[in-house]
Every structure is written in C-alpha cells, then in structure tokens.
Design an enzyme around this catalytic site. Structure first.
Site: not given
Ligand code: PCA
Length: 213
Positions: A81, A144, A170
């Site tokens: 990210e 997140c 992610h």
């Molecule tokens: N993914 C979510 C919140 C917790 C997770 O593992 C997100 O992408 O916001």
C-alpha cells in the site's frame, strides 16, 4: 529504537472463520531477519480499539520496522500500500458493531500519509522470487486503512519513533476462502522477503513524493 520488527495481522471479520493476515504473520513470530527479531501480534478488526492496541505495541517494543497486514478479498497479489487517508467510511460493521461513515481517523491531522517502506524495491524483490505482488494506491476506508493511517500518524508525531519505518500490506484470500487466492506459504515467504528488503533498502528513489517523508 530496538532491533525488533513488529508485524501485525487482524482477527476474522465479516462472518469469516479465519483471517489469512493473522495466519501469515503468526508464522513469522520469533524469526530473525538481518539481526532483528520479529514480533507478531493480532489486532481486533474494530475501529479505535485496533489503533489503541497498535499504539500500546509500538510503545512497548519501540520497533525499527512496523508492517501491518490485512486481508483484501478479491485481490490476487500481495498489495504494497502506497497511501493511507484520513477517513473512516465502513462498508460493513466492524467486530464491535461500529460502522463510522465519513469520519476522520485523526481530526485536524493531514489528509494522507505515504508509506515509509521502499515499496518499489519490495515489489522488485517479491517478483524476482516469484511471489505475486503489486503496488496498491488504496487500502480502502475500513479498519485496515484506519490502522495504516494511525500507524503513520504515530510514527510522524511521536518522539522516539521518528526513525521507525512503517507501512501496510494487504494479502489475498486463502484458496479455501475463494478466488483469486494465494497459498499461505507464498504469503509467509513474501512477507519475510518484504521485511528483509525494507531493512536493507534505505530509500526508495522510484517512489517520488514518498521519498521526501
Ligand atoms: N481487512 C480489513 C480489515 C481487517 C482485514 O484483515 C480491511 O481491509 O480493512
């Protein structure tokens, strides 16, 4: 600053039985990477409480490097990210039933922070090792992004953490959760490579604005 790396994952959310981010970071707990020890911790998928927990961990461990990891169903690669934004806009309820809409993560704070990880160098390292990876321009507006923004705000404002580098990755679903997916071993291998690269590469010259942070 200690010779520790803090890596976090989240608990399961949205009715799922598991969260691959936690399974992947848990596998790295206690590993040594370039003279640093990995500490893995789980954050609750809850607005507010997740950041409170993260800030407690930062204070306790004073890590040299922090990478928060979450699940992004529908993505097919490890997503490095680039930017965290100062907004909470939850498409579903969090694990405490909270669903903020268009509220700031930190009132009065900057609109966004760039990652301080060398994401282009990490991308190259992952691809060279055959791990599917991409740079992502949005971590969404759910928990997140909330944690990513709060992390970067804390690193920018807390004395004692100014030298600490941090960012967010992610991971896709696991094969048993749906398609597209990535096997757990690839996630673990990719995250280990990403941590090693972040310790090795001082500054990401290809990152433009991020490099001035
Ligand atoms: N993914 C979510 C919140 C917790 C997770 O593992 C997100 O992408 O916001």
């Amino acid at each position: 600053m200690s010779h520790k790396i803090l890596i976090t994952g989240f608990d399961a959310f949205g009715g799922a039985a598991l969260n691959p981010s936690w399974l992947a970071v848990r596998a790295l707990h206690g590993r040594r990477i370039l003279g640093h020890t990995v500490v893995a911790a789980q954050l609750p998928t809850v607005f507010g409480a997740s950041l409170h927990e993260l800030n407690t961990l930062l204070k306790k461990h004073q890590p040299a490097l922090v990478v928060c990891v979450g699940q992004a169903g529908g993505r097919k690669a490890l997503s490095l990210e680039r930017v965290a934004i100062n907004v909470n806009d939850a498409p579903i309820a969090d694990n405490a039933g909270g669903q903020p809409v268009d509220t700031p993560v930190k009132p009065g704070a900057p609109a966004a922070y760039f990652t301080s990880l060398p994401i282009k160098a990490m991308l190259a390292a992952l691809q060279a090792d055959g791990v599917a990876a991409e740079v992502s321009q949005t971590a969404g507006t759910f928990v997140c992004n909330h944690v990513f923004y709060g992390l970067m705000h804390t690193l920018a404002t807390q004395r004692g953490l100014k030298q600490t580098r941090g960012g967010f990755v992610h991971v896709p679903w696991l094969p048993e959760q749906g398609t597209p997916s990535m096997p757990l071993e690839d996630m673990v291998r990719g995250l280990r490579l990403a941590l090693r690269c972040a310790l090795q590469v001082e500054m990401d010259t290809a990152l433009g604005a991020g490099a001035t942070n």
